[in-house]
Design an enzyme around this catalytic site. Structure first.
Site, PDB file in Angstrom:
ATOM      1  NE  ARG A  86      38.721  26.039  52.451  1.00  0.00           N
ATOM      2  CZ  ARG A  86      37.964  25.674  53.170  1.00  0.00           C
ATOM      3  NH1 ARG A  86      37.943  24.423  54.048  1.00  0.00           N
ATOM      4  NH2 ARG A  86      36.929  26.183  53.533  1.00  0.00           N
ATOM      5  CG  ASP A 124      33.750  35.326  53.628  1.00  0.00           C
ATOM      6  OD1 ASP A 124      32.922  36.311  53.425  1.00  0.00           O
ATOM      7  OD2 ASP A 124      34.952  35.538  54.217  1.00  0.00           O
ATOM      8  CB  SER A 132      34.937  35.928  50.404  1.00  0.00           C
ATOM      9  OG  SER A 132      34.742  34.665  51.030  1.00  0.00           O
TER      10      SER A 132
END
Length: 900
Positions: free
Chosen positions: A522, A640, A586
């Site tokens: 994203r 994350d 992450s």
């Protein structure tokens, strides 16, 4: 004139459909916990939960009490694929002194007969399971226990009502065990109706209704457990013994009962009871005919008005007479002979009229039986949510078997009343005795299967003591990761993030955020406003990362990322602006500062080459330079989990722990600087990214890993790595379930022992299916549909087992996650030096958010293992996007403060 007498016995289809609706209402009443006490149709749970599947085998005994004879049976069941069995039986009379004596005498008599039977069959020295067919209404709390509610038929034995009949039988058998060497294990108490269904179910697996229409009448059927509020649990089905003979005892059929029905009832052994049975069973139909003929004779319509002794004698006309008189093919000869034997000397007109009476009485019986059966069939069809249904009704009883027209009349009426059901009527062979043996065989099969399933799943049921050990091991590993001398070899890496503050509300500006952590990538534009109208606005676009890029070269991966950023900047019209950027990455990184992160190792299926040991921020800057279209100020590389903590910290300053429970599993928390030996300085706090997924890679939790965990690990992209994550995260739980299902299928406990092609495919069982299957709202029918989507053709029993497997796997994941979190909470409490810690944990991840039970079990475990910590769990809203922007904003704020 004859028709005037019989008018009220003729029932139109509209009346019969009304009877169906009334019986449906009585069924619902009988199934409800609150309404059952006042229901006339008792809907008794039988605790028979499964129909035969053809794998039953062995030698069984059955005893059958309920009619004019007592029977003992030996049944051999063969698992030969042909559903074959052998039945050998012996009948014993039930004299009046036994059927109307006391309980001890009755059960001693049964034990004597069984002992005699075993002696004649040379079975005395064998230990055999026994099924007890007891054809009277019993309240059961398990398969091998039943309290007699009331005697019916001609039985009136004292001291048995409200007692457990299986205990009484066992006591009587124990006397014989000592003296005659018989060894019998009573495994099942079965109603004759249930026995009939099971006998027919052995021959036809569609059979899910049992019907007795003889001396007495009753029906049973397989009901969904979720509708039986009298029994705990809502999984699967259970056979319900309706005890429909009492339908109408509350007046529900009063408008349909004739003066003859009332007179018959008043003269019976149990006035006001079993009113439906008295309208349809063979025990009463002959007497009904007698009462009609008596009145007609008294009024001069028959036999020249001469009332014989036979017409005045109760019970003189029996069902066998009624059946014989309805044999129209033989003309009137049968009727004339029977009436003459009763000293009635009929004319031909008398014979025609009597034959007509017999026909109307037996026709009404068949029609009423069909109306109640239609209610059961409609309920079955609605339970299955089908427009049309094919099913089989197992049927037994003298009236159905011996009456020349009864069966055809019943079939025709059922077809008229329930045209949406295609019904096969299957005559029971071997009767309820064979059925009791089949129930016992099924019970033994299920018992053996249950033990093997429990043995397979036992290693997943972690007791509190084991969880405390896991918590202790996690605590030790946290300490190793923080210490300078042990950090290099620690499995829990305790990586410093250089995030040294949480939001204070003064952050503002426009920020870009990148989020890489799974199969999607994203890019976000985040606008943060401060002051009284503080808010966070986000705009984002999602891009897929193809497998060939996930597992290609590092350069290809970062070029793809930059391509996605370029598309987004163009889409938002901000390609010229040099915005501060936070990069949510992450994966385990070792950071030397907030904008430098060296990849320790890939997880979650990523395998891009030339990345491990490299600074991912540098790799991103290089890719931006190669493209040479735009420039960005990369302020922070963020995990994350840290983003999750920061997002919740923006709402609640008490949030100092971040937890991810989704595709992966990880935790971060604010640690005191003085405890972080690998970073200079002792003042303040810094967020530590634990990377706890690797907990256990040194073997410290091997004792709780199962063979299924090892299979999953060996088949993964990183064998021997991330062992704790492989037991707790969404990416692996479905695969653990698949391995268990394969093992249970190999053992013949699932899917008829057939491993389908789809079950062999790694990754077929996604974790989202666990969440769907474990949903409390889902009926087993829907679970079966989910399994069918996966190419797994399951029975109702298979679905229950699959749901149980999913439950133990996800519960263990939540318990293990809770044990790890408890270790961190206790560390935080000790750091603060307080008796009770009040703290908020920010949480994100699909497993926590979407699984129906994970979050609850996690919280319960934390409460058990960290009782001195008051924990608030706060759901993060977009920790990896919003969180990255907030970290960037905090870093900019702290940087500006530092410059000043």
């Amino acid at each position: 004139q004859v028709d005037r007498y019989l008018y009220h016995l003729r029932l139109s289809d509209d009346i019969l459909l009304d009877v169906t609706a009334r019986f449906q209402a009585e069924m619902v009443k009988g199934l409800g916990r609150d309404t059952n006490p006042t229901a006339t149709v008792k809907m008794l749970p039988s605790f028979v939960r499964s129909l035969p599947d053809g794998s039953e085998e062995g030698d069984f005994l059955a005893v059958d009490l309920g009619g004019s004879h007592f029977r003992a049976h030996q049944v051999k069941v063969f698992a030969d694929g042909k559903q074959s069995s052998q039945l050998e039986s012996k009948s014993y009379p039930t004299p009046k002194e036994v059927t109307q004596g006391n309980g001890a005498e009755l059960f001693d008599y049964i034990a004597d007969c069984l002992s005699d039977f075993m002696e004649t069959k040379n079975l005395k020295h064998k230990k055999l399971p026994l099924g007890f067919t007891f054809s009277f209404p019993c309240k059961q709390t398990k398969l091998e226990e039943g309290v007699l509610l009331a005697w019916t038929k001609h039985f009136r034995v004292r001291g048995v009502q409200d007692t457990d009949v299986v205990s009484s039988l066992r006591k009587a058998l124990q006397k014989h065990e000592a003296s005659f060497d018989i060894d019998v294990d009573v495994l099942a108490l079965v109603n004759d109706t249930v026995g009939t269904m099971m006998t027919c179910g052995y021959d036809d697996q569609r059979c899910e209704v049992g019907l007795i229409i003889g001396t007495g009448t009753n029906a049973c059927y397989m009901e969904e457990m979720r509708h039986i509020s009298l029994v705990e649990g809502d999984e699967g089905r259970m056979c319900i013994n309706t005890e429909w003979g009492a339908f109408g005892d509350d007046g529900a059929l009063e408008d349909l009962r004739t003066e003859f029905d009332r007179e018959l009832d008043l003269g019976s052994l149990n006035p006001g009871k079993q009113l439906f049975e008295k309208m349809i069973s063979s025990l009463y139909l002959g007497e009904l005919v007698r009462l009609i003929l008596l009145k007609m004779t008294k009024e001069g319509l028959l036999f020249n008005g001469k009332v014989s002794t036979a017409l005045l004698t109760k019970g003189k006309i029996e069902m066998k007479h009624v059946s014989a008189m309805e044999k129209y093919k033989e003309g009137l000869s049968n009727t004339k002979e029977i009436l003459t034997d009763l000293n009635l000397f009929p004319s031909e007109e008398d014979c025609v009229a009597v034959q007509h009476v017999c026909t109307i009485v037996s026709f009404r019986s068949a029609n009423l039986c069909a109306a109640a059966l239609a209610a059961i069939l409609t309920r079955l069809r609605e339970n299955k949510k089908l427009l049309r249904m094919r099913t089989t009704v197992g049927i037994d009883g003298g009236l159905y078997k011996t009456h020349p027209k009864y069966a055809r009349r019943l079939h025709q009426a059922v077809r008229r009343l329930v045209p949406t059901c295609e019904v096969r009527f299957l005559l029971s062979e071997g009767g309820s005795g064979r059925g009791a043996a089949v129930v016992t065989a099924v019970a033994r099969r299920l018992g053996a299967q249950r033990r093997r399933i429990e043995a397979a799943l036992a290693p997943f049921l972690l007791p509190l003591g084991t969880l405390r050990e896991v918590k202790g091991s996690m605590r030790a590993e946290l300490e190793y990761g923080l210490r300078r001398e042990t950090q290099a070899n620690a499995t829990v890496k305790m990586l410093p993030t250089y995030v040294c503050g949480t939001p204070d509300g003064t952050e503002k500006g426009k920020f870009l955020a990148l989020d890489l952590g799974g199969t999607n990538f994203r890019v976000l534009l985040v606008k943060i406003k401060s002051g009284r109208r503080r808010s966070v606005q986000m705009y984002n676009k999602i891009f897929a990362i193809p497998l060939e890029i996930m597992q290609g070269t590092g350069e290809e991966l970062f070029d793809h990322i930059v391509q996605c950023i370029a598309d987004f900047l163009e889409y938002m019209g901000i390609k010229g602006a040099r915005l501060p950027l936070g990069f949510t990455f992450s994966f385990p990184c070792r950071q030397a500062s907030i904008d430098k992160g060296t990849l320790v190792g890939w997880t979650k299926g990523f395998k891009a080459t030339d990345c491990e040991g490299e600074d991912v921020v540098d790799m991103l800057r290089e890719a931006i330079r190669r493209r040479n279209e735009f420039d960005l100020d990369i302020v922070a590389v963020v995990n994350d989990t840290v983003g999750t903590m920061m997002t919740c910290g923006y709402e609640d300053p008490n949030c100092e722990i971040g937890l991810i429970a989704g595709t992966g599993s990880n935790v971060c928390y604010m640690e005191d600087m003085k405890n972080i030996e690998i970073v200079e300085g002792n003042e303040g706090k810094m967020c530590i990214n634990t990377e706890w997924g690797a907990f256990g890679d040194n073997g410290c939790i091997d004792h709780i890993r199962t063979k299924y965990d090892r299979e999953v690990d060996e088949g993964s992209l990183n064998p021997g790595k991330q062992r704790y994550e492989k037991m707790t995260s969404g990416m692996y739980l479905g695969e653990i379930v698949r391995q268990i299902l394969i093992d249970l299928t190999k053992q013949g406990l699932l899917f008829r022992g057939q491993i389908s092609e789809s079950l062999r495919k790694r990754g077929i069982f996604e974790t989202k299916f666990l969440s769907q299957i474990e949903s409390d709202r889902l009926a087993l029918l829907q679970v079966r549909r989910i399994l069918q989507q996966l190419g797994l053709d399951s029975t109702c029993e298979d679905s229950i087992i699959v749901k149980e497997v999913c439950g133990v796997v996800s519960r263990r994941a939540a318990r293990l996650c809770g044990a790890g979190l408890a270790a961190i909470l206790e560390k935080k409490r000790e750091n603060q030096g307080v008796e009770r810690l009040r703290i908020t944990v920010g949480v994100d991840g699909t497993l926590y958010k979407l699984h129906p039970h994970f979050s609850r079990v996690l919280k319960e475990t934390v409460k058990e293992l960290a009782p001195q910590c008051d924990v608030t769990f706060m759901l993060s809203e977009d920790g990896s996007g919003k969180g990255a922007a907030l970290i960037t904003a905090v870093a900019k704020r702290l940087h500006n403060v530092g410059q000043k």
